[in-house]
Design a protein around this motif. Structure first.
Motif, short mmCIF file in Angstrom:
data_model
loop_
_atom_site.label_atom_id
_atom_site.label_comp_id
_atom_site.label_asym_id
_atom_site.label_seq_id
_atom_site.Cartn_x
_atom_site.Cartn_y
_atom_site.Cartn_z
N SER A 21 0.76 -1.24 0.11
CA SER A 21 -0.20 0.05 0.19
C SER A 21 0.91 1.30 0.01
N ALA A 22 1.80 1.22 0.72
CA ALA A 22 2.81 2.34 0.91
C ALA A 22 3.53 2.47 -0.62
N PHE A 23 3.97 1.59 -0.99
CA PHE A 23 4.64 1.62 -2.37
C PHE A 23 3.62 2.29 -3.47
N LEU A 24 2.64 1.70 -3.48
CA LEU A 24 1.43 2.53 -4.43
C LEU A 24 1.08 3.60 -4.20
N GLY A 25 1.58 4.33 -2.77
CA GLY A 25 0.99 5.81 -2.44
C GLY A 25 -0.16 5.61 -1.98
N ARG A 26 -0.98 4.64 -1.40
CA ARG A 26 -2.28 4.73 -0.96
C ARG A 26 -2.34 5.61 0.32
N ALA A 27 -3.46 6.14 0.22
CA ALA A 27 -3.64 6.99 1.67
C ALA A 27 -3.94 6.04 2.96
N GLY A 28 -3.34 6.53 3.93
CA GLY A 28 -3.46 5.95 5.35
C GLY A 28 -2.30 4.94 5.55
N SER A 29 -1.29 4.73 4.68
CA SER A 29 -0.17 3.93 4.69
C SER A 29 0.80 4.30 5.96
N LEU A 30 1.24 3.38 6.49
CA LEU A 30 2.22 3.73 7.86
C LEU A 30 3.40 4.40 7.75
N ILE A 31 4.22 4.16 6.46
CA ILE A 31 5.24 4.78 6.01
C ILE A 31 4.98 5.52 4.67
N ASP A 82 3.11 -4.39 -7.14
CA ASP A 82 2.25 -3.91 -7.83
C ASP A 82 0.89 -4.16 -6.88
N GLY A 83 0.94 -4.83 -5.78
CA GLY A 83 -0.01 -5.12 -4.66
C GLY A 83 -1.00 -6.15 -5.13
N SER A 84 -0.49 -6.93 -6.18
CA SER A 84 -1.68 -8.08 -6.88
C SER A 84 -1.49 -9.26 -5.97
N ARG A 85 -0.55 -9.64 -5.37
CA ARG A 85 -0.56 -10.64 -4.53
C ARG A 85 1.01 -10.83 -3.76
N GLY A 86 0.65 -11.84 -2.66
CA GLY A 86 1.82 -12.25 -1.99
C GLY A 86 1.73 -13.22 -1.37
#
Length: 105
Positions: A21-31, A82-86
């Motif tokens: 989420s942070a890598f994608l710049g999503r709001a509310g990320s911890l870093i 890319d947030g697609s999977r893990g």
């Protein structure tokens, strides 16, 4: 925290989702996105490691990778930037690396 970090697979997975989420710049990320970008950037002369996790792959296959072990336990993880999977694999065996690798790959 070598030999001192204990977690559940669910909490570890939530941590990886937080990095995605942070890598994608999503709001509310911890870093911040910038900090996560540093985690995902291999410095000149570096050998596949950013500021902590190993970074492997290119393009859509680019991902954070990390593993570890304590006596009696082996773990491994991958999370695509890319947030697609893990995936997170925790085993309760000193010989669990082969199983973890099979599941992750």
């Amino acid at each position: 925290a070598a030999a001192g970090l204990w977690t559940t697979s669910g909490d570890y997975a939530r941590f990886l989702v937080g990095l995605q989420s942070a890598f994608l710049g999503r709001a509310g990320s911890l870093i911040t996105r910038e900090t996560c970008g540093q985690l995902a950037t291999i410095p000149p002369g570096g050998r596949s490691f950013g500021l902590g996790p190993k970074i492997i792959g290119q393009g859509r296959a680019r991902r954070f990778q990390h593993g570890g072990s304590n006596a009696g336990y082996i773990c491994g993880s991958n999370a695509f930037l890319d947030g697609s999977r893990g995936v997170v694999v925790l085993t309760n065996s000193d010989s669990g690396a082969g199983l973890a690798e099979e599941i992750i790959l």
